[in-house]
Design a protein around this motif. Structure first.
Motif, PDB file in Angstrom:
ATOM      1  N   ASP A  56       0.808  -1.224   0.000  1.00 23.49           N
ATOM      2  CA  ASP A  56       0.000   0.000   0.000  1.00 23.49           C
ATOM      3  C   ASP A  56       0.846   1.281   0.000  1.00 23.49           C
ATOM      4  O   ASP A  56       0.346   2.346  -0.370  1.00 23.49           O
ATOM      5  CB  ASP A  56      -0.919   0.021   1.228  1.00 23.49           C
ATOM      6  CG  ASP A  56      -1.915  -1.127   1.200  1.00 23.49           C
ATOM      7  OD1 ASP A  56      -2.549  -1.329   0.154  1.00 23.49           O
ATOM      8  OD2 ASP A  56      -2.044  -1.842   2.217  1.00 23.49           O
ATOM      9  N   ARG A  77       7.110   5.084 -11.366  1.00 24.51           N
ATOM     10  CA  ARG A  77       6.097   5.682 -12.231  1.00 24.51           C
ATOM     11  C   ARG A  77       6.128   5.111 -13.651  1.00 24.51           C
ATOM     12  O   ARG A  77       5.146   5.222 -14.392  1.00 24.51           O
ATOM     13  CB  ARG A  77       6.291   7.198 -12.290  1.00 24.51           C
ATOM     14  CG  ARG A  77       6.184   7.894 -10.932  1.00 24.51           C
ATOM     15  CD  ARG A  77       4.900   7.509 -10.203  1.00 24.51           C
ATOM     16  NE  ARG A  77       4.835   8.103  -8.869  1.00 24.51           N
ATOM     17  CZ  ARG A  77       4.683   7.420  -7.769  1.00 24.51           C
ATOM     18  NH1 ARG A  77       4.571   6.089  -7.835  1.00 24.51           N
ATOM     19  NH2 ARG A  77       4.616   8.011  -6.598  1.00 24.51           N
ATOM     20  N   SER A  80       3.626   0.150 -14.923  1.00 23.00           N
ATOM     21  CA  SER A  80       2.170   0.291 -14.852  1.00 23.00           C
ATOM     22  C   SER A  80       1.580  -0.369 -13.616  1.00 23.00           C
ATOM     23  O   SER A  80       0.541   0.069 -13.106  1.00 23.00           O
ATOM     24  CB  SER A  80       1.529  -0.312 -16.112  1.00 23.00           C
ATOM     25  OG  SER A  80       1.872  -1.692 -16.221  1.00 23.00           O
ATOM     26  N   ARG A  83       2.913   2.202 -10.519  1.00 21.57           N
ATOM     27  CA  ARG A  83       2.952   3.668 -10.608  1.00 21.57           C
ATOM     28  C   ARG A  83       2.017   4.357  -9.619  1.00 21.57           C
ATOM     29  O   ARG A  83       2.228   5.496  -9.240  1.00 21.57           O
ATOM     30  CB  ARG A  83       2.617   4.111 -12.032  1.00 21.57           C
ATOM     31  CG  ARG A  83       1.218   3.777 -12.466  1.00 21.57           C
ATOM     32  CD  ARG A  83       0.901   4.350 -13.844  1.00 21.57           C
ATOM     33  NE  ARG A  83       1.929   3.992 -14.795  1.00 21.57           N
ATOM     34  CZ  ARG A  83       1.735   3.948 -16.112  1.00 21.57           C
ATOM     35  NH1 ARG A  83       0.521   4.196 -16.596  1.00 21.57           N
ATOM     36  NH2 ARG A  83       2.717   3.634 -16.918  1.00 21.57           N
ATOM     37  N   ALA A  84       0.954   3.618  -9.164  1.00 19.85           N
ATOM     38  CA  ALA A  84      -0.008   4.263  -8.247  1.00 19.85           C
ATOM     39  C   ALA A  84       0.394   4.137  -6.790  1.00 19.85           C
ATOM     40  O   ALA A  84      -0.238   4.751  -5.926  1.00 19.85           O
ATOM     41  CB  ALA A  84      -1.391   3.658  -8.460  1.00 19.85           C
ATOM     42  N   PRO A  86       1.862   4.973  -3.468  1.00 16.17           N
ATOM     43  CA  PRO A  86       2.406   6.221  -2.902  1.00 16.17           C
ATOM     44  C   PRO A  86       3.785   5.989  -2.287  1.00 16.17           C
ATOM     45  O   PRO A  86       4.078   4.898  -1.784  1.00 16.17           O
ATOM     46  CB  PRO A  86       1.372   6.607  -1.853  1.00 16.17           C
ATOM     47  CG  PRO A  86       0.674   5.338  -1.499  1.00 16.17           C
ATOM     48  CD  PRO A  86       0.677   4.498  -2.731  1.00 16.17           C
ATOM     49  N   HIS A 127      -2.194   8.667   2.918  1.00 18.11           N
ATOM     50  CA  HIS A 127      -1.778   8.138   1.612  1.00 18.11           C
ATOM     51  C   HIS A 127      -2.381   6.756   1.341  1.00 18.11           C
ATOM     52  O   HIS A 127      -2.806   6.471   0.204  1.00 18.11           O
ATOM     53  CB  HIS A 127      -0.242   8.060   1.556  1.00 18.11           C
ATOM     54  CG  HIS A 127       0.394   9.385   1.275  1.00 18.11           C
ATOM     55  ND1 HIS A 127       0.355   9.994   0.039  1.00 18.11           N
ATOM     56  CD2 HIS A 127       1.086  10.252   2.087  1.00 18.11           C
ATOM     57  CE1 HIS A 127       0.997  11.153   0.083  1.00 18.11           C
ATOM     58  NE2 HIS A 127       1.449  11.329   1.332  1.00 18.11           N
ATOM     59  N   TYR A 131      -4.863   5.841  -1.688  1.00 14.97           N
ATOM     60  CA  TYR A 131      -4.428   4.776  -2.618  1.00 14.97           C
ATOM     61  C   TYR A 131      -5.501   3.698  -2.747  1.00 14.97           C
ATOM     62  O   TYR A 131      -5.853   3.262  -3.845  1.00 14.97           O
ATOM     63  CB  TYR A 131      -3.119   4.177  -2.123  1.00 14.97           C
ATOM     64  CG  TYR A 131      -2.691   2.936  -2.902  1.00 14.97           C
ATOM     65  CD1 TYR A 131      -2.260   3.036  -4.213  1.00 14.97           C
ATOM     66  CD2 TYR A 131      -2.728   1.669  -2.313  1.00 14.97           C
ATOM     67  CE1 TYR A 131      -1.878   1.910  -4.933  1.00 14.97           C
ATOM     68  CE2 TYR A 131      -2.353   0.556  -3.007  1.00 14.97           C
ATOM     69  CZ  TYR A 131      -1.924   0.676  -4.320  1.00 14.97           C
ATOM     70  OH  TYR A 131      -1.549  -0.432  -5.026  1.00 14.97           O
ATOM     71  N   GLN A 134      -8.618   4.989  -4.596  1.00 14.03           N
ATOM     72  CA  GLN A 134      -8.454   5.145  -6.041  1.00 14.03           C
ATOM     73  C   GLN A 134      -8.173   3.817  -6.752  1.00 14.03           C
ATOM     74  O   GLN A 134      -8.598   3.612  -7.883  1.00 14.03           O
ATOM     75  CB  GLN A 134      -7.308   6.126  -6.328  1.00 14.03           C
ATOM     76  CG  GLN A 134      -7.592   7.549  -5.824  1.00 14.03           C
ATOM     77  CD  GLN A 134      -6.377   8.439  -5.939  1.00 14.03           C
ATOM     78  OE1 GLN A 134      -5.322   7.988  -6.387  1.00 14.03           O
ATOM     79  NE2 GLN A 134      -6.502   9.684  -5.507  1.00 14.03           N
ATOM     80  N   ASN A 135      -7.442   2.932  -6.111  1.00 13.66           N
ATOM     81  CA  ASN A 135      -6.932   1.756  -6.824  1.00 13.66           C
ATOM     82  C   ASN A 135      -7.483   0.421  -6.334  1.00 13.66           C
ATOM     83  O   ASN A 135      -7.384  -0.567  -7.056  1.00 13.66           O
ATOM     84  CB  ASN A 135      -5.407   1.712  -6.702  1.00 13.66           C
ATOM     85  CG  ASN A 135      -4.746   2.910  -7.349  1.00 13.66           C
ATOM     86  OD1 ASN A 135      -4.619   2.965  -8.563  1.00 13.66           O
ATOM     87  ND2 ASN A 135      -4.352   3.883  -6.526  1.00 13.66           N
ATOM     88  N   LYS A 138     -10.094  -1.515  -8.657  1.00 12.50           N
ATOM     89  CA  LYS A 138      -9.477  -2.146  -9.814  1.00 12.50           C
ATOM     90  C   LYS A 138      -8.654  -3.358  -9.388  1.00 12.50           C
ATOM     91  O   LYS A 138      -8.706  -4.432 -10.020  1.00 12.50           O
ATOM     92  CB  LYS A 138      -8.586  -1.126 -10.533  1.00 12.50           C
ATOM     93  CG  LYS A 138      -7.871  -1.693 -11.735  1.00 12.50           C
ATOM     94  CD  LYS A 138      -6.985  -0.638 -12.385  1.00 12.50           C
ATOM     95  CE  LYS A 138      -6.227  -1.233 -13.569  1.00 12.50           C
ATOM     96  NZ  LYS A 138      -5.321  -0.236 -14.166  1.00 12.50           N
ATOM     97  N   GLU A 139      -7.905  -3.164  -8.287  1.00  9.84           N
ATOM     98  CA  GLU A 139      -7.057  -4.264  -7.820  1.00  9.84           C
ATOM     99  C   GLU A 139      -7.911  -5.462  -7.402  1.00  9.84           C
ATOM    100  O   GLU A 139      -7.617  -6.614  -7.737  1.00  9.84           O
ATOM    101  CB  GLU A 139      -6.209  -3.785  -6.646  1.00  9.84           C
ATOM    102  CG  GLU A 139      -5.346  -4.890  -6.030  1.00  9.84           C
ATOM    103  CD  GLU A 139      -4.667  -4.420  -4.764  1.00  9.84           C
ATOM    104  OE1 GLU A 139      -4.339  -5.283  -3.929  1.00  9.84           O
ATOM    105  OE2 GLU A 139      -4.482  -3.201  -4.600  1.00  9.84           O
TER     106      GLU A 139
END
Length: 470
Positions: A56, A77, A80, A83-84, A86, A127, A131, A134-135, A138-139
């Motif tokens: 994380d 970054r 792919s 890159r997300a 933190p 953070h 994270y 936002q992610n 999808k994860e």
């Protein structure tokens, strides 16, 4: 389904900290707050861990070896998958402003050392929250998709194995059912031949062959014997369907007509089995014309051993359709062959015994001799009709050694008794002539010959012999 590790704790972090004291403080603060911390010895090692397993947040010493802080951000970054994630850099207070300007462009943040628990936990919590917000969908979707894909693959494989197992079990059950049917058939057939009268044996053998033919759904089943001299076969019994070319009972087949099968069965005692005539080895080439003339598509021929020689063969032929012969039926058919052959052997022996008895009776009648068997234990004497007439006893009258010795004249009894004793004790042959008196004044001279037949050495079980009026 398993819950991701990041959902079981406040968060999962990778930390790189060169200073042992700061590393210890950092671990204590984060662990106490419920975070899982994995320490890496360098920035490149931290990148490797992030690639292997999702984390994380990365907490990185700005002075970490191998890669500088900006280089580390650049690597993250450009990937792919990472890159997300933190990144928080730690640095001394004197470097803070300069480091902050450089890292801000890469979306990273700085925190000063020594670590202050409240500030550190606030930054880390914020953070990780952003994270995940936002992610994580999808994860999670990707993870669930991968898990479902693996589960689906396992289900497909499990279903394939289950179908295979069901098919194998069904096949095994069918084979077991077939075997049990065949076992019952053999048991029924074997029971038919117990104490079977000789005059009904041939018909019972033919009925047994018909039942075997029907069980295997074939066209011909026969019993064949080898003729004296082992130069030919002879068909002794046969059962055939309307589809099989006729084979007359009693027909002789010279070994030259089927030399390969003859060598295998009679000389070697081997089974001859094939599903197709063309499947036999090249050495059987000379036998193929014989099989084709007889309409044989498939055959199973099993020799029956009597002692050391093959005297009979049980053979099964398929004419209309080719037939594969399971290996497990061969021993059972061998057993059936032995039952049939033993019944024939017993009948032949009984016939030979009757003929021998008739010849012996004829010879005895011609010589006016009588036969006897003495049981030394009980003194009982079995006597033929001729001997009973000779000694004056009725057919159903009791007869034993005591009554016999009463007929012998007193002056002859001693050497008759001694002859019997020597035969019992030493196995000597009885060869004695003596006089008997059946009625007053009627004296006859009798000659007796005999010997002992022991059940074990030095233990005679019975005496057998012949007596005649001389």
């Amino acid at each position: 389904m398993d819950t991701p590790l990041s959902e079981k704790s406040a968060g999962r972090l990778i930390a790189v900290e060169e200073d042992p004291a700061q590393r210890q403080a950092l671990e204590a603060i984060l662990t106490l707050a419920g975070y899982e911390v994995r320490f890496a010895p360098s920035a490149s090692a931290a990148l490797g861990l992030a690639q292997e397993d999702p984390f994380d947040l990365i907490l990185l010493d700005s002075h970490a070896p191998e890669l500088a802080g900006l280089d580390t951000c650049r690597c993250l970054r450009q990937d792919s998958a990472m890159r997300a994630i933190p990144v928080i850099f730690s640095c001394g207070s004197q470097d803070f402003n300069e480091k902050m300007k450089g890292f801000a462009g890469w979306g990273a943040e700085c925190i000063t050392k020594p670590y202050r628990a409240e500030e550190l936990l606030q930054r880390v919590k914020a953070h990780i929250y952003l994270y995940r917000l936002q992610n994580r969908p999808k994860e999670l979707a990707e993870r669930r998709t991968a898990e479902l894909s693996k589960l689906n693959a396992r289900l497909i494989e499990a279903n394939r194995r289950l179908e295979l197992e069901i098919a194998q079990r069904r096949q095994a059950e069918e084979a077991l059912s077939e075997r049990l049917r065949f076992e019952r058939l053999l048991s029924d057939l074997s029971a038919r031949f117990v104490n079977l009268p000789a005059e009904g044996l041939d018909r019972e053998i033919e009925r047994a062959l018909e039942m075997v033919m029907a069980f295997f759904d074939v066209d011909r089943c026969g019993l064949v014997r080898t003729l004296p001299g082992k130069t030919a076969f002879q068909i002794t019994h046969v059962a055939a369907s309307a589809h099989a070319p006729p084979v007359p009972q009693g027909m002789e087949i010279p070994r030259s007509k089927n030399p390969w099968a003859y060598r295998k069965m009679v000389e070697k005692g081997d089974v001859v089995s094939f599903a197709r005539v063309d499947d036999v080895p090249d050495e059987a080439h000379a036998s193929k014309p014989f099989w084709r003339r007889r309409g044989i598509s498939s055959t199973l021929s099993i020799p029956s051993l009597l002692g050391a020689s093959v005297d009979y063969v049980i053979t099964i032929n398929a004419v209309q359709n080719e037939r594969v012969w399971p290996e497990e039926i061969i021993p059972r058919l061998q057993l059936l062959g032995e039952v049939l052959v033993n019944a024939l052997t017993r009948r032949n022996a009984e016939q030979a015994l009757r003929e021998s008895e008739e010849r012996l009776s004829l010879a005895a009648a011609s010589a006016e001799a009588g036969f006897w068997i003495l049981d030394p234990g009980s003194g009982h004497i079995w006597a033929s009709d001729r001997l009973r007439v000779l000694l004056g006893f009725a057919r159903d009258e009791a007869f034993d050694l005591e009554r016999f010795m009463a007929l012998v004249l007193p002056e002859d009894r001693g050497f008759v008794e001694e002859s019997i004793r020597q035969c019992l004790e030493r196995g000597a042959t009885i060869n004695v002539e003596y006089r008997i008196q059946r009625l007053p004044g009627e004296i006859r001279w009798i000659a007796s010959r005999g010997r002992s037949y022991p059940a074990a050495p030095e233990q005679p079980e019975r005496l057998m012999g012949v007596s005649l009026d001389i």
